[in-house]
Design an enzyme around this catalytic site. Sequence first.
Site, PDB file in Angstrom:
ATOM      1  N   ASN A 104      11.365  -8.778   7.069  1.00 26.82           N
ATOM      2  CA  ASN A 104      11.605  -8.198   8.389  1.00 26.82           C
ATOM      3  C   ASN A 104      11.012  -9.122   9.453  1.00 26.82           C
ATOM      4  O   ASN A 104       9.953  -9.708   9.248  1.00 26.82           O
ATOM      5  CB  ASN A 104      10.950  -6.814   8.481  1.00 26.82           C
ATOM      6  CG  ASN A 104      11.526  -5.826   7.479  1.00 26.82           C
ATOM      7  OD1 ASN A 104      12.734  -5.766   7.299  1.00 26.82           O
ATOM      8  ND2 ASN A 104      10.673  -5.065   6.811  1.00 26.82           N
TER       9      ASN A 104
ATOM     10  N   ILE B  50       0.824  -1.213   0.000  1.00 22.52           N
ATOM     11  CA  ILE B  50       0.000   0.000   0.000  1.00 22.52           C
ATOM     12  C   ILE B  50       0.859   1.265   0.000  1.00 22.52           C
ATOM     13  O   ILE B  50       0.395   2.329  -0.421  1.00 22.52           O
ATOM     14  CB  ILE B  50      -0.964  -0.032   1.216  1.00 22.52           C
ATOM     15  CG1 ILE B  50      -2.188   0.832   0.964  1.00 22.52           C
ATOM     16  CG2 ILE B  50      -0.258   0.359   2.502  1.00 22.52           C
ATOM     17  CD1 ILE B  50      -3.316   0.593   1.971  1.00 22.52           C
TER      18      ILE B  50
ATOM     19  N   HIS C 203       5.784 -12.145   5.596  1.00 21.03           N
ATOM     20  CA  HIS C 203       5.676 -11.613   4.238  1.00 21.03           C
ATOM     21  C   HIS C 203       7.068 -11.334   3.702  1.00 21.03           C
ATOM     22  O   HIS C 203       7.968 -10.928   4.445  1.00 21.03           O
ATOM     23  CB  HIS C 203       4.822 -10.343   4.196  1.00 21.03           C
ATOM     24  CG  HIS C 203       5.195  -9.311   5.213  1.00 21.03           C
ATOM     25  ND1 HIS C 203       4.840  -9.410   6.537  1.00 21.03           N
ATOM     26  CD2 HIS C 203       5.899  -8.150   5.093  1.00 21.03           C
ATOM     27  CE1 HIS C 203       5.304  -8.355   7.190  1.00 21.03           C
ATOM     28  NE2 HIS C 203       5.967  -7.581   6.345  1.00 21.03           N
TER      29      HIS C 203
HETATM   30  P1  5GP Z   1       6.905  -4.828   7.563  1.00 22.30           P
HETATM   31  O1  5GP Z   1       7.498  -3.632   8.230  1.00 22.30           O
HETATM   32  O2  5GP Z   1       5.969  -5.598   8.488  1.00 22.30           O
HETATM   33  O3  5GP Z   1       7.928  -5.714   6.923  1.00 22.30           O
HETATM   34  O4  5GP Z   1       6.066  -4.275   6.351  1.00 22.30           O
HETATM   35  C1  5GP Z   1       4.679  -4.216   6.307  1.00 22.30           C
HETATM   36  C2  5GP Z   1       4.296  -3.666   4.957  1.00 22.30           C
HETATM   37  O5  5GP Z   1       2.884  -3.818   4.811  1.00 22.30           O
HETATM   38  C3  5GP Z   1       4.607  -2.180   4.767  1.00 22.30           C
HETATM   39  O6  5GP Z   1       5.442  -2.010   3.641  1.00 22.30           O
HETATM   40  C4  5GP Z   1       3.220  -1.541   4.566  1.00 22.30           C
HETATM   41  O7  5GP Z   1       3.246  -0.510   3.615  1.00 22.30           O
HETATM   42  C5  5GP Z   1       2.370  -2.717   4.122  1.00 22.30           C
HETATM   43  N1  5GP Z   1       0.977  -2.613   4.502  1.00 22.30           N
HETATM   44  C6  5GP Z   1       0.491  -2.280   5.735  1.00 22.30           C
HETATM   45  N2  5GP Z   1      -0.850  -2.311   5.731  1.00 22.30           N
HETATM   46  C7  5GP Z   1      -1.209  -2.684   4.463  1.00 22.30           C
HETATM   47  C8  5GP Z   1      -2.470  -2.896   3.853  1.00 22.30           C
HETATM   48  O8  5GP Z   1      -3.556  -2.741   4.447  1.00 22.30           O
HETATM   49  N3  5GP Z   1      -2.470  -3.267   2.539  1.00 22.30           N
HETATM   50  C9  5GP Z   1      -1.305  -3.434   1.842  1.00 22.30           C
HETATM   51  N4  5GP Z   1      -1.402  -3.817   0.562  1.00 22.30           N
HETATM   52  N5  5GP Z   1      -0.090  -3.248   2.404  1.00 22.30           N
HETATM   53  C10 5GP Z   1      -0.053  -2.871   3.699  1.00 22.30           C
END
Ligand code: 5GP
Length: 120
Positions: free
Chosen positions: A92, A36, A105
Amino acid sequence: MQFDYDDQNIFAKILRGEIPNKTVYESDHALAFEDIQPQAPVHVLVIPKGAYVSLDHFARDASPEEQVGFMQAVAEVCRITGVDDGFRAIANARTHGVQDVPHFHLHIIGGRQLGRMLQG
Ligand code: 5GP
């Protein structure tokens, strides 16, 4: 290490269809969708459909079928997004890894020249 999965995390809601996503690829074992807040022209998140908190949880407890299915999804995302000139894959984990969403992810980031990794 004990992994406690929170089924109210945002990616669990995406998997249940409670929150929309821009799907890039889907299979029995994995879903890939656009981040997003993209950090580059290509920024796709690949997630397993199973309830795994992080890469080390997935690597330890996911079945061979889930693990192969996940990696096949990664290959499909790379093919579909056309990152032939290269990309970065980031997973991460927890506090030191600055993981925001507690469902495993893999970020696939590309489509432009990236800087060297690890600024912090
Ligand atoms: P992390 O820091 O957990 O590795 O990354 C989480 C990722 O999820 C971030 O890059 C953030 O932009 C993405 N993200 C968070 N909420 C949403 C969402 O509701 N939809 C999508 N498509 N991505 C999300």
